[in-house]
Write a protein that holds these residues in place. Structure first.
Motif, short mmCIF file in Angstrom:
data_model
loop_
_atom_site.label_atom_id
_atom_site.label_comp_id
_atom_site.label_asym_id
_atom_site.label_seq_id
_atom_site.Cartn_x
_atom_site.Cartn_y
_atom_site.Cartn_z
N ALA A 25 4.73 4.00 -6.50
CA ALA A 25 3.94 2.77 -6.54
C ALA A 25 4.01 2.11 -7.92
N GLU A 27 -2.19 2.44 -4.62
CA GLU A 27 -1.83 3.74 -4.04
C GLU A 27 -3.06 4.61 -3.87
N SER A 58 3.14 2.22 8.82
CA SER A 58 3.62 2.66 7.50
C SER A 58 5.03 3.24 7.59
N SER A 70 0.84 -1.19 0.00
CA SER A 70 0.00 0.00 0.00
C SER A 70 0.88 1.24 0.00
N CYS A 71 0.46 2.25 -0.76
CA CYS A 71 1.19 3.51 -0.84
C CYS A 71 0.22 4.66 -0.65
N SER A 123 -3.81 1.95 3.36
CA SER A 123 -3.17 1.19 4.44
C SER A 123 -4.12 0.75 5.55
N LYS A 148 3.69 -1.26 3.93
CA LYS A 148 2.91 -0.02 3.85
C LYS A 148 3.87 1.18 3.76
N PHE A 149 3.64 2.02 2.75
CA PHE A 149 4.45 3.22 2.60
C PHE A 149 3.57 4.45 2.75
N LYS A 198 3.61 9.47 -4.61
CA LYS A 198 3.16 8.11 -4.31
C LYS A 198 2.79 7.32 -5.56
N PHE A 228 3.93 8.50 1.77
CA PHE A 228 4.76 9.47 1.05
C PHE A 228 4.55 10.89 1.57
N MET A 263 12.71 1.83 -1.19
CA MET A 263 11.51 1.00 -1.16
C MET A 263 11.83 -0.46 -1.43
N CYS A 284 -0.14 -3.77 -5.81
CA CYS A 284 0.37 -2.52 -5.26
C CYS A 284 -0.73 -1.48 -5.52
#
Length: 221
Positions: free
Chosen positions: A25, A118, A188, A12-13, A123, A133-134, A21, A136, A205, A116
């Protein structure tokens, strides 16, 4: 690291407008051969449909359209415009519209093993159990310059200050809306795209993703 067909991974982004993002992603999805979905594109497409068709019952209309939506087709439509930018933050507040798009995203996640996605609430609303989990983050000035350059392709007269003001309002609305606001999930990992170039971003990443995969699957990758 290439993933075998029997492996599952979900990434997840999340992040604000023009935070990088989508770029991050999309590049990660390409590198790991993941099925990519941009929730922002879904909301923009919803706006595009509403502007184009002016339906009397917007909820019924969007339910029908998203029930048979081919995601690959909408990626070919130009969805960057001032009208769409203005409307997208408004419909993002509407619970019933969010539910329609949420259902599409969850079905997408169930359909594919390697994904993936975004957006702004992925998340915790779409992929609460994502492997990675990212979140941005980008300064307003840098994000505004990115969006300004994008919009100049279709509107040469657009001013930087207008874009900056628009992004500031959009991020404020997203963070303060009642339903699924833009917040960082506790688990995240922050990616700062105003201090990392594209190569550095993907490198960071990738290292995190590879580490998580090794923990999940050992050395079988």
């Amino acid at each position: 690291m290439k993933l075998k067909n029997n492996f599952k991974i979900s990434i997840s982004c999340d992040g604000g407008a023009a935070s990088g993002k989508t770029t991050g992603a999309r590049l990660i999805a390409r590198k790991y051969n993941l099925n990519f979905l941009s929730s922002g594109l879904l909301y923009r497409y919803a706006c595009y449909l509403l502007i184009k068709n002016h339906p009397k019952n917007r909820i019924k209309f969007l339910k029908t359209k998203f029930k048979t939506l081919n995601y690959k087709k909408i990626s070919r439509i130009k969805l960057q415009s001032e009208k769409i930018n203005f409307l997208v933050s408004k419909i993002a507040k509407e619970k019933k519209i969010r539910q329609i798009l949420k259902k599409f995203q969850i079905n997408f996640a169930r359909k594919h093993k390697k994904i993936c996605i975004e957006g702004r609430d992925i998340s915790y609303a779409i992929l609460p159990k994502a492997d990675v989990k990212f979140f941005f983050i980008c300064s307003l000035d840098v994000a505004s310059k990115r969006r300004w350059k994008e919009l100049k392709n279709s509107n040469k007269k657009i001013k930087f200050e207008e874009v900056k003001k628009s992004l500031k309002i959009r991020n404020f609305n997203d963070k303060n809306r009642k339903h699924n606001p833009l917040i960082k999930s506790p688990d995240s990992i922050v990616i700062r795209t105003d201090v990392l170039n594209k190569s550095q971003m993907i490198d960071k990443m990738s290292k995190i993703i590879s580490l998580r995969l090794r923990k999940k699957y050992g050395n079988k990758n």
